[in-house]
Design a protein around this motif. Structure first.
Motif, PDB file in Angstrom:
ATOM      1  N   GLY A 132       0.659  -0.984   0.153  1.00  0.00           N
ATOM      2  CA  GLY A 132      -0.162  -0.106   0.195  1.00  0.00           C
ATOM      3  C   GLY A 132       0.710   0.894  -0.042  1.00  0.00           C
ATOM      4  O   GLY A 132       1.805   1.009   0.373  1.00  0.00           O
ATOM      5  N   SER A 139       5.821   3.034   0.292  1.00  0.00           N
ATOM      6  CA  SER A 139       4.744   2.270   0.061  1.00  0.00           C
ATOM      7  C   SER A 139       5.604   0.652   0.521  1.00  0.00           C
ATOM      8  O   SER A 139       6.894   1.002   1.018  1.00  0.00           O
ATOM      9  N   VAL A 142       1.284  -4.737   3.447  1.00  0.00           N
ATOM     10  CA  VAL A 142      -0.024  -4.584   3.754  1.00  0.00           C
ATOM     11  C   VAL A 142      -0.754  -5.810   3.821  1.00  0.00           C
ATOM     12  O   VAL A 142       0.110  -7.065   3.996  1.00  0.00           O
ATOM     13  N   LEU A 158      -2.229  -2.634  -5.112  1.00  0.00           N
ATOM     14  CA  LEU A 158      -1.518  -1.574  -5.388  1.00  0.00           C
ATOM     15  C   LEU A 158      -1.030  -1.915  -6.174  1.00  0.00           C
ATOM     16  O   LEU A 158      -0.087  -1.468  -7.420  1.00  0.00           O
ATOM     17  N   HIS A 324      -5.924   1.877  -1.548  1.00  0.00           N
ATOM     18  CA  HIS A 324      -4.815   0.709  -0.431  1.00  0.00           C
ATOM     19  C   HIS A 324      -4.107   2.087   0.315  1.00  0.00           C
ATOM     20  O   HIS A 324      -2.941   1.648   0.092  1.00  0.00           O
ATOM     21  N   ARG A 325      -4.471   2.929   0.732  1.00  0.00           N
ATOM     22  CA  ARG A 325      -3.871   4.025   1.271  1.00  0.00           C
ATOM     23  C   ARG A 325      -3.811   3.752   2.605  1.00  0.00           C
ATOM     24  O   ARG A 325      -4.267   2.415   2.990  1.00  0.00           O
ATOM     25  N   ILE A 326      -2.370   3.968   3.044  1.00  0.00           N
ATOM     26  CA  ILE A 326      -1.704   2.768   4.514  1.00  0.00           C
ATOM     27  C   ILE A 326      -0.891   3.836   5.548  1.00  0.00           C
ATOM     28  O   ILE A 326      -1.221   5.388   5.409  1.00  0.00           O
TER      29      ILE A 326
END
Length: 334
Positions: A132, A139, A142, A158, A324-326
């Protein structure tokens, strides 16, 4: 000789037996139509001395360490196929790995890449279900550290981790493969985001399972790794992220830097591990060095940004990032 359906490229320095375990795992694949290319980046023929001759693969030897991306680019150029599978030398795929990935991509022509379910070796604990992205352009894996059973459903990702991934040849050639100037780290993120800009999708294929000895090759607390990760995060962001997302980069970066500073004082996490092995001033200096490199390379990076192929509007691209943001807190914890 006819082209195989899949070429598996393994970049390596050939320094330990991890590569032998990786090659042995490939010999057990249920999918037969593939070739393996090992690219020796040691510059001294290390793979030839490792005792790997009993396995089936083609060996390419580079004159020195050209980096991960350039090694993969060369391997696939020498042995092209419909699909390219990338595999770390410290990763061991389960027998159905190639079969699961090729089936998923065959069934989804709009997908140009596929992420695997990557386990921490010897466990059912997740290393990665794809990557993510955070507001500062980092990045990260996940689901890292969570039970693999929580990530058993296929879907979309992503970014496929460069530890173990598959790419469609059409996308690979359209985008020019990995950006070799990154040398090591973040080239998987850079390629995937360029793929999204070009309209391709990324699948998550949990049936494609791989066991990974995390950072066995580069070292978990290496100064070189710390510098390259930070330098390449900034390079990737300037090349690939929308301007609206880039506006968040300075405050988000400052916030994330504050988290490791607190961890440093408490001796926690990777930052604490780094501090136990290296002087306390080294980590801030490496971050400063990465920003100075960005300023030095700024004109060239802006030219590269303008050359990124864009088939989808920024609004759609940003929606994919958000899906898909963390959290920055999660980035700091890893």
């Amino acid at each position: 000789m006819a082209e195989p359906k899949v070429t598996v490229v393994i970049p390596t320095l050939g320094e330990d037996a991890c590569l032998l375990e990786c090659l042995a795992a490939l010999e057990r694949q249920t999918f037969p139509d593939f070739r393996t290319v090992v690219v020796d980046n040691s510059g001294r023929g290390a793979v030839s001395r490792l005792g790997a001759a009993r396995f089936r693969f083609r060996l390419l030897e580079n004159p020195g360490n050209l980096g991960f991306g350039e090694a993969v680019n060369r391997g696939f150029a020498e042995e092209p196929a419909e699909f390219l599978a990338v595999l770390n030398d410290d990763a061991c795929p389960e027998p159905e790995w190639l079969e699961a990935l090729t089936s998923a991509l065959d069934e989804t022509p709009a997908a140009g890449m596929a992420a695997c379910l990557i386990l921490q070796a010897g466990t059912e604990t997740l290393d990665s279900a794809g990557l993510g992205i955070a507001r500062d352009g980092s990045s990260k894996q996940v689901g890292r550290g969570r039970p693999a059973r929580e990530f058993a459903q296929p879907g979309e990702a992503l970014i496929p981790s460069g530890c173990a991934a598959m790419y469609r040849r059409r996308m690979w050639e359209e985008l020019g493969g990995f950006e070799s100037s990154f040398f090591l780290y973040c080239e998987d993120t850079d390629l995937a985001l360029r793929g999204h800009w070009a309209g391709w999708r990324c699948l998550y294929v949990p049936e494609a399972r791989v066991a990974h000895r995390y950072s066995a090759s580069a070292g978990a607390a290496s100064p070189l790794k710390a510098y390259l990760v930070e330098r390449n995060r900034l390079r990737m962001a300037l090349r690939c992220l929308p301007w609206a997302w880039l506006a968040w980069l300075p405050p988000a970066s400052l916030w994330r830097y504050a988290c490791p500073a607190m961890a440093l004082g408490a001796g926690r996490g990777k930052t604490g591990a780094f501090a136990r092995q290296h002087p306390a001033w080294l980590l801030p200096w490496l971050a400063l060095k990465a920003h100075l490199a960005l300023l030095r390379d700024l004109p060239g990076l802006l030219r590269q940004r303008r050359r990124v192929l864009r088939r989808i509007p920024a609004r759609e691209f940003t929606a994919r990032l958000r899906a898909h943001r963390i959290a920055l807190r999660e980035v700091a914890a890893q």
